[in-house]
Scaffold this active site. Sequence first.
Site, short mmCIF file in Angstrom:
data_model
loop_
_atom_site.label_atom_id
_atom_site.label_comp_id
_atom_site.label_asym_id
_atom_site.label_seq_id
_atom_site.Cartn_x
_atom_site.Cartn_y
_atom_site.Cartn_z
N HIS A 22 -39.25 -63.36 -9.26
CA HIS A 22 -40.28 -64.38 -9.40
C HIS A 22 -40.33 -65.27 -8.15
CE1 HIS A 22 -39.87 -63.09 -13.58
NE2 HIS A 22 -41.04 -63.64 -13.81
N GLU A 80 -33.06 -59.70 -11.67
CA GLU A 80 -33.66 -60.98 -11.30
C GLU A 80 -33.92 -61.77 -12.56
OE1 GLU A 80 -37.04 -62.19 -11.77
OE2 GLU A 80 -37.61 -60.51 -13.03
N SER A 125 -41.18 -58.49 -14.13
CA SER A 125 -40.95 -59.44 -15.20
C SER A 125 -40.90 -58.69 -16.53
CB SER A 125 -42.02 -60.54 -15.19
OG SER A 125 -41.62 -61.63 -16.00
#
Length: 342
Positions: free
Chosen positions: A311, A241, A144
Amino acid sequence: MKRRNFIKHSASIALGTPLVVGSLSSFQETIKEPSIKPKALYKNDLIGITGPAGSIWNKAHIDKIVGILKNLGYRTKLGQTLYEQDGFLAGNDEMRAKELMEMFEDTNIKGILTMRGGWGCARILDMLDYEVIAKNPKVIMGFSDITSLVNAIYTKTGLVTYHGPCGYSSWDDFTTDEVIKNVVLGEPFTMKNPDDNKDDLKTWTGGKASGKLVGGNLTVISSMVGTSYEPNWNNKILFLEEIKEEPYRVDRMLWQLKQAGVYKQISGLVIGSFRKCTPEEPDKSFTLEEIFAQHFTNAPFPVYQGASFGHIQPKFTLPIGIKVEMDADNFTIKTLEKTVIS
């Protein structure tokens, strides 16, 4: 002393030691293609856990990850940042940068696990001493917002880093096994989605490609374009992502990568989870699928979608800086070299 100054190698590793700063060394210019692999983790090794980004709102997760690592045979050292809050951050910028550097300098610590993403890593990149990091190579992992940290460290030093679970993540059996393959065993292996996570797999452009892995969260990666921490894209396998971004925002960031020349340099692209990236007003928007089709149908490099990272759970751990072969028709990523040294 100015906040933008760099942390220099301090004489002590104690958290309370004064911050020592100096001028940017010539070493910290981007090094194009070095390769430094950290040592594999062994039972009873000490793992430092730190918060270089967002504040740790749910402290129960700290005990949870300590228990998980203990069950895997590791000891832990908890950073003070895990208990701090400065706005949305896990302590102020100086504290977070200083703690991370101390964990690299501490020879007792064999690996570093980031607790969570959120936002904040980019704020401390200018404050890290990459020469010290290169001289003290060790496992560092997260995803992230941690995307900027692990890619910047690889870009500046050549140290292989790991896009994998944070302390906040769900460490299911598959996810844990993928971590072990990377930072404990280290032998070449193949990443293939588990049987219950194959619904989103799709080939946009078929074929195989090889190159070193770089990538992570799309928002963070696109924000690194034009900075001194931007990865060298040449012959790389890019992985991306995202979460909770509307299709128009995804489209904007993909165009940024395209117009920055990234697509002319990479060898292949692997798209991971894009969870909750749905339009608020569907009748006024392209779908995410349509955005991907516009960008990657008949791309000049292999592209597949739905790889098990990001995630979601379970997730792969992707070793940044390791040479891999991707197969867009069979939905696999195979490492072609060891991911750690013994």
